[in-house]
Design an enzyme around this catalytic site. Structure first.
Site, PDB file in Angstrom:
ATOM      1  N   HIS A 154      88.447  25.212  73.767  1.00 54.95           N
ATOM      2  CA  HIS A 154      88.268  23.829  74.233  1.00 54.95           C
ATOM      3  C   HIS A 154      86.774  23.558  74.400  1.00 54.95           C
ATOM      4  CE1 HIS A 154      88.278  20.232  76.648  1.00 54.95           C
ATOM      5  NE2 HIS A 154      89.500  20.028  76.196  1.00 54.95           N
ATOM      6  N   GLU A 196      85.099  22.061  76.512  1.00 52.19           N
ATOM      7  CA  GLU A 196      84.527  22.267  77.857  1.00 52.19           C
ATOM      8  C   GLU A 196      84.248  23.746  78.099  1.00 52.19           C
ATOM      9  OE1 GLU A 196      87.477  19.994  79.993  1.00 52.19           O
ATOM     10  OE2 GLU A 196      86.684  18.180  79.053  1.00 52.19           O
TER      11      GLU A 196
HETATM   12  P1  PGA Z   1      91.258  13.468  77.570  1.00 58.60           P
HETATM   13  O1  PGA Z   1      91.057  15.062  77.362  1.00 58.60           O
HETATM   14  O2  PGA Z   1      92.613  13.136  77.032  1.00 58.60           O
HETATM   15  O3  PGA Z   1      91.123  13.258  79.042  1.00 58.60           O
HETATM   16  O4  PGA Z   1      90.177  12.792  76.770  1.00 58.60           O
HETATM   17  C1  PGA Z   1      91.522  15.694  76.200  1.00 58.60           C
HETATM   18  C2  PGA Z   1      91.164  17.160  76.242  1.00 58.60           C
HETATM   19  O5  PGA Z   1      90.063  17.496  76.696  1.00 58.60           O
HETATM   20  O6  PGA Z   1      91.964  18.021  75.828  1.00 58.60           O
END
Ligand code: PGA
Length: 256
Positions: free
Chosen positions: A94, A96
């Site tokens: 991901h 992040e």
């Molecule tokens: P979001 O996040 O739907 O809040 O944009 C998606 C994700 O990071 O998987």
């Protein structure tokens, strides 16, 4: 026909008690919506409670990350054997985790191998930054991420893997790609997979879109031929909107 898969990525939201209350509230509402696979990915500490609450249902649980080693001196980390019995899926790569935890393409590949070795099903997330997107480099960038993630992964593992294409500039920003843009990139991911594994394998793989997906734009994405579901953050945290996302996916794919 690829079965659509809608996965809620809860990120760092919901305590264990809130997580269990949430799945208890949605499980009956999702019972009639079996044409799409439904997955919730709570924080690690909520996994045992959520797994127990969903036992006997066909709603699956996923973790949000996994370490590549079985065990060791890796403070804060969770290994694949620790997740066995708690989850079916695990999100790997991901953006992040790539951004805040320093996860590299090489680590993504090691995590995928570790997950598969323990019978877990990776949801491999890829996607470009705004700068790369604006430079017109998206296809090349995502192609490199896919090749790195799949290095050394045999074709017979592919049916256990899901890909999520998530443009970073669309995550949590309210600014989503258009259905056509997302479909084009996901089509190019499929072309990369076809080069690596052949057309039949590429056609069989499920590839989700993610990034500010919500009930209002779900049909736009799900009506695209290459898009097989969604990895959803914010809109997966409310009961009504999660159930609605699943319903819309089934309807848009003509499965309802
Ligand atoms: P979001 O996040 O739907 O809040 O944009 C998606 C994700 O990071 O998987």
């Amino acid at each position: 026909m690829r079965t659509p898969i809608i996965a809620g990525n809860w990120k760092m939201y919901k305590t264990p008690a809130e997580a269990v209350a949430f799945v208890n509230a949605i499980k009956d509402r999702l019972a009639d919506l079996k044409a799409a696979e439904r997955v919730v990915c709570p924080p690690y500490v909520a996994l045992p409670g959520v797994q127990a609450a969903l036992a006997g249902t066909d709603i699956y649980v996923g973790a949000q990350d996994v370490h590549w080693e079985k065990e060791g001196a890796y403070t804060s980390q969770i290994s694949a054997p620790m997740l066995v019995g708690l989850v079916k899926y695990v999100i790997i790569g991901h953006s992040e985790t790539r951004e805040y935890l320093g996860v590299t393409d090489e680590m993504v590949n090691k995590k995928v191998k570790a997950a598969l070795a323990h019978g877990l099903h990776p949801i491999i997330a890829v996607g470009e930054s705004l700068a790369i997107n604006e430079a017109g480099q998206t296809k090349e960038f995502v192609d490199r991420q896919i090749r790195a993630a799949f290095a050394g992964i045999p074709a017979d593992a592919l049916s256990n893997i899901v890909i999520a294409y998530e443009p970073i500039w669309a995550i949590g920003t309210g600014k989503s790609a258009t259905g056509e843009q997302a479909n084009a990139i996901i089509g190019s991911i499929r072309a990369t997979l076809a080069e690596l594994y052949g057309q039949a394998h590429a056609e069989a793989m499920r590839i989700q879109y993610g990034g500010s997906v919500k009930p209002a734009n779900m049909a736009e994405f799900m009506s695209q031929p290459h898009i097989d579901g969604a990895l959803v953050g914010g809109a997966s945290l409310q009961e009504d909107s999660f159930v609605e996302l699943v319903r819309i996916a089934i309807e848009a794919k003509g499965l309802g």
